[in-house]
Design a protein around this motif. Structure first.
Motif, PDB file in Angstrom:
ATOM      1  N   TYR A 282      -0.976   9.502   6.353  1.00 58.96           N
ATOM      2  CA  TYR A 282      -0.138   8.800   5.270  1.00 58.96           C
ATOM      3  C   TYR A 282      -0.841   7.154   5.323  1.00 58.96           C
ATOM      4  O   TYR A 282      -1.237   6.303   4.438  1.00 58.96           O
ATOM      5  N   VAL A 283      -1.153   6.938   6.530  1.00 59.51           N
ATOM      6  CA  VAL A 283      -1.425   5.332   6.881  1.00 59.51           C
ATOM      7  C   VAL A 283      -2.717   5.111   6.254  1.00 59.51           C
ATOM      8  O   VAL A 283      -2.983   4.179   5.788  1.00 59.51           O
ATOM      9  N   GLN A 284      -3.684   5.965   6.563  1.00 60.92           N
ATOM     10  CA  GLN A 284      -5.134   6.012   6.069  1.00 60.92           C
ATOM     11  C   GLN A 284      -5.285   6.074   4.515  1.00 60.92           C
ATOM     12  O   GLN A 284      -5.822   5.280   3.756  1.00 60.92           O
ATOM     13  N   ALA A 285      -4.212   6.779   3.900  1.00 57.17           N
ATOM     14  CA  ALA A 285      -3.922   6.796   2.537  1.00 57.17           C
ATOM     15  C   ALA A 285      -3.267   5.481   1.803  1.00 57.17           C
ATOM     16  O   ALA A 285      -2.777   5.367   0.736  1.00 57.17           O
ATOM     17  N   ILE A 322      15.830   6.082   0.840  1.00 55.40           N
ATOM     18  CA  ILE A 322      14.533   6.374   0.131  1.00 55.40           C
ATOM     19  C   ILE A 322      14.435   5.374  -1.002  1.00 55.40           C
ATOM     20  O   ILE A 322      13.328   4.929  -1.277  1.00 55.40           O
ATOM     21  N   GLU A 323      15.371   5.214  -1.783  1.00 53.35           N
ATOM     22  CA  GLU A 323      15.610   4.337  -3.035  1.00 53.35           C
ATOM     23  C   GLU A 323      15.036   2.939  -2.501  1.00 53.35           C
ATOM     24  O   GLU A 323      14.327   2.351  -3.282  1.00 53.35           O
ATOM     25  N   LYS A 324      15.589   2.411  -1.390  1.00 54.43           N
ATOM     26  CA  LYS A 324      15.262   1.149  -0.946  1.00 54.43           C
ATOM     27  C   LYS A 324      13.990   1.108  -0.395  1.00 54.43           C
ATOM     28  O   LYS A 324      13.118  -0.012  -0.535  1.00 54.43           O
ATOM     29  N   ILE A 325      13.377   1.936   0.290  1.00 58.30           N
ATOM     30  CA  ILE A 325      11.891   1.973   0.956  1.00 58.30           C
ATOM     31  C   ILE A 325      11.109   1.850  -0.543  1.00 58.30           C
ATOM     32  O   ILE A 325      10.071   1.082  -0.327  1.00 58.30           O
ATOM     33  N   LEU A 326      11.372   2.683  -1.463  1.00 55.21           N
ATOM     34  CA  LEU A 326      10.329   2.748  -2.737  1.00 55.21           C
ATOM     35  C   LEU A 326      10.260   1.183  -3.308  1.00 55.21           C
ATOM     36  O   LEU A 326       9.424   1.243  -4.341  1.00 55.21           O
ATOM     37  N   LYS A 327      11.210   0.251  -2.932  1.00 57.57           N
ATOM     38  CA  LYS A 327      11.192  -1.040  -3.910  1.00 57.57           C
ATOM     39  C   LYS A 327      10.391  -1.934  -2.811  1.00 57.57           C
ATOM     40  O   LYS A 327      10.046  -3.178  -3.359  1.00 57.57           O
ATOM     41  N   LYS A 328      10.094  -1.568  -1.680  1.00 56.65           N
ATOM     42  CA  LYS A 328       9.459  -2.447  -0.730  1.00 56.65           C
ATOM     43  C   LYS A 328       8.270  -2.426  -0.955  1.00 56.65           C
ATOM     44  O   LYS A 328       7.395  -1.338  -1.281  1.00 56.65           O
ATOM     45  N   ASP A 329       7.246  -3.394  -0.073  1.00 59.76           N
ATOM     46  CA  ASP A 329       5.915  -3.498  -0.116  1.00 59.76           C
ATOM     47  C   ASP A 329       5.407  -3.503   1.215  1.00 59.76           C
ATOM     48  O   ASP A 329       5.682  -4.450   1.897  1.00 59.76           O
ATOM     49  N   PHE A 330       4.626  -2.463   1.748  1.00 56.23           N
ATOM     50  CA  PHE A 330       4.146  -2.478   2.901  1.00 56.23           C
ATOM     51  C   PHE A 330       2.617  -2.540   3.089  1.00 56.23           C
ATOM     52  O   PHE A 330       2.137  -2.128   3.942  1.00 56.23           O
ATOM     53  N   SER A 331       2.132  -2.908   1.962  1.00 49.30           N
ATOM     54  CA  SER A 331       0.600  -2.759   1.587  1.00 49.30           C
ATOM     55  C   SER A 331      -0.109  -3.727   2.838  1.00 49.30           C
ATOM     56  O   SER A 331      -1.137  -3.057   3.259  1.00 49.30           O
ATOM     57  N   THR A 332       0.371  -4.775   3.176  1.00 49.71           N
ATOM     58  CA  THR A 332      -0.407  -5.701   3.895  1.00 49.71           C
ATOM     59  C   THR A 332      -0.443  -5.041   5.531  1.00 49.71           C
ATOM     60  O   THR A 332      -1.513  -4.805   5.886  1.00 49.71           O
ATOM     61  N   GLU A 333       0.586  -4.332   5.846  1.00 47.52           N
ATOM     62  CA  GLU A 333       0.884  -3.694   7.275  1.00 47.52           C
ATOM     63  C   GLU A 333      -0.092  -2.620   7.182  1.00 47.52           C
ATOM     64  O   GLU A 333      -0.592  -2.325   8.276  1.00 47.52           O
ATOM     65  N   LEU A 334      -0.167  -1.689   5.837  1.00 47.60           N
ATOM     66  CA  LEU A 334      -0.654  -0.545   5.987  1.00 47.60           C
ATOM     67  C   LEU A 334      -2.415  -0.723   6.032  1.00 47.60           C
ATOM     68  O   LEU A 334      -3.097  -0.198   6.796  1.00 47.60           O
ATOM     69  N   LYS A 335      -2.841  -1.965   5.278  1.00 48.56           N
ATOM     70  CA  LYS A 335      -4.036  -2.039   5.696  1.00 48.56           C
ATOM     71  C   LYS A 335      -4.687  -2.763   7.045  1.00 48.56           C
ATOM     72  O   LYS A 335      -5.774  -2.148   7.332  1.00 48.56           O
ATOM     73  N   SER A 336      -3.688  -3.291   7.740  1.00 50.86           N
ATOM     74  CA  SER A 336      -3.916  -3.571   9.070  1.00 50.86           C
ATOM     75  C   SER A 336      -3.859  -2.280  10.019  1.00 50.86           C
ATOM     76  O   SER A 336      -5.087  -2.245  10.936  1.00 50.86           O
ATOM     77  N   LYS A 338      -4.518   0.744   9.334  1.00 63.72           N
ATOM     78  CA  LYS A 338      -5.420   1.813   9.104  1.00 63.72           C
ATOM     79  C   LYS A 338      -6.863   1.383   9.739  1.00 63.72           C
ATOM     80  O   LYS A 338      -7.540   2.319   9.819  1.00 63.72           O
ATOM     81  N   LYS A 339      -7.111   0.192   9.937  1.00 63.06           N
ATOM     82  CA  LYS A 339      -8.287  -0.271  10.641  1.00 63.06           C
ATOM     83  C   LYS A 339      -8.413   0.281  12.094  1.00 63.06           C
ATOM     84  O   LYS A 339      -9.243   0.531  12.745  1.00 63.06           O
TER      85      LYS A 339
END
Length: 358
Positions: A282-285, A322-336, A338-339
């Motif tokens: 999931y993190v890699q995705a 889940i409704e609250k999670i779907l409104k959040k942005d984790f993109s920066t942490e995920l990109k970090s 996955k490296k």
């Protein structure tokens, strides 16, 4: 060139951990042959190393394990090799016997606490048999590794062993996007990938979907509960079962999701210490994860801030979370994350074990 015979009881096609280990060892210069079993629905393999599938008369229960271990023993005994790599307790006996008889090095990879799997909870005699085998052999092994620190610590304390930890991380890949065989426009996609078995939290998630609007649950995988669960949701267009698909196909579907699930129940030590590879997929995705409040899973979320931990295991409360999670942005942490969370960062530790066998 040293030859390693690697053995598992599955049909080889979807065991990504073993494939990664074999590829890493081959890249280091070892000759590899991977042995598993052949099933009626086994798909053809295209690997850079040699593979062998054993066709069996029995494919489940006591007779399966007896037949497979006997036939594996014969294959190992009469094959050229320098090192034996046993994956999990259900291949350990023939590997250990051959290593002793022929004075060959043996390495053991424990993917889980085998005697603690939920399927053995109501089979005390079978569990006792596996535990006895483990207690007899494991303390004698010098070259051992496993999938997480909790299991390594457990074995080290119980058997005074020295297990290394080799995390089951995915290889570094670029994002690819496929498509689902159903309409998803305007919907948030929640994905589960892995075994469809007892204790995976799937029944809870299916019930939770009743309280989630504009969401689709996609379950990818197969297992003991597959038929029962697919019948249960037969006319529910919010829940889709895709069955077992190839890792290549899965790699293209996972990034389409908005949330990845790993909400296993605490059904004994094996699940309590679990660190499923789907979490890292999931993190890699680059999709956030929702995980159980269990030590290894929880630590990933806390360390890398890539999702949340289940607060309450009831459908209404879970839907709200889940409704609250779907409104959040984790993109920066995920990109970090996955490296760092890739197989390439585990290879040096793995090779140290094989290059310095005791």
């Amino acid at each position: 060139m040293k030859k390693i015979i690697v053995s598992v009881t599955n049909d080889l096609s979807t065991d990504q951990r073993v494939d990664k280990v074999c590829a890493t060892l081959q890249k280091e210069g070892y000759e590899i042959i991977l042995i598993g079993r052949k099933l009626k629905n086994s798909t053809p393999l295209n690997r850079s190393y040699s593979t062998k599938r054993i066709k069996l008369i029995f494919n489940k229960g006591f007779l399966f394990y007896t037949e497979f271990n006997f036939r594996l023993f014969i294959v190992l005994l009469f094959s050229k090799k320098d090192i034996l790599l046993s994956n999990d307790l259900d291949t350990l006996l023939p590997n250990y016997l051959v290593s002793n008889l022929q004075k060959k090095n043996i390495v053991y990879d424990s993917h889980e606490l085998f005697p603690e799997i939920p399927e053995l909870v109501h089979k005390p005699f079978v569990k006792k048999c596996w535990s006895t085998l483990e207690t007899w052999i494991l303390p004698k092994l010098k070259n051992t590794y496993t999938v997480c620190n909790s299991i390594a610590d457990f074995y080290d304390k119980k058997y005074n062993s020295k297990f290394k930890t080799i995390l089951n991380l995915p290889t570094k890949k670029e994002l690819e996007f496929g498509s689902f065989p159903f309409k998803t426009e305007g919907k948030k996609i929640i994905i589960y990938q892995g075994a469809v078995n007892i204790g995976r939290g799937l029944e809870l998630m299916i019930d939770t979907m009743e309280f989630l609007d504009n969401c689709i649950l996609v379950i990818i995988g197969n297992g003991d509960l597959y038929e029962d669960l697919t019948q249960k949701v037969k006319n529910n267009n919010k829940i889709h079962f895709l069955g077992k698909i190839s890792p290549k196909e899965l790699h293209k579907l996972t990034p389409l999701a908005n949330l990845g699930l790993s909400i296993e129940e605490d059904l004994g030590l094996n699940y309590r210490f679990a660190l499923p590879n789907k979490i890292f997929d999931y993190v890699q995705a680059e999709i956030p994860i929702l995980v159980s409040d269990l030590p290894e899973m929880k630590q990933v979320v806390q360390n890398y801030k890539v999702g949340e931990i289940v607060k309450k295991r009831n459908s209404k409360e879970l839907a709200l979370q889940i409704e609250k999670i779907l409104k959040k942005d984790f993109s920066t942490e995920l990109k970090s994350a996955k490296k760092e969370l890739i197989w390439e960062n585990q290879e040096e530790k793995l090779l140290t074990i094989f290059n310095n066998l005791m």
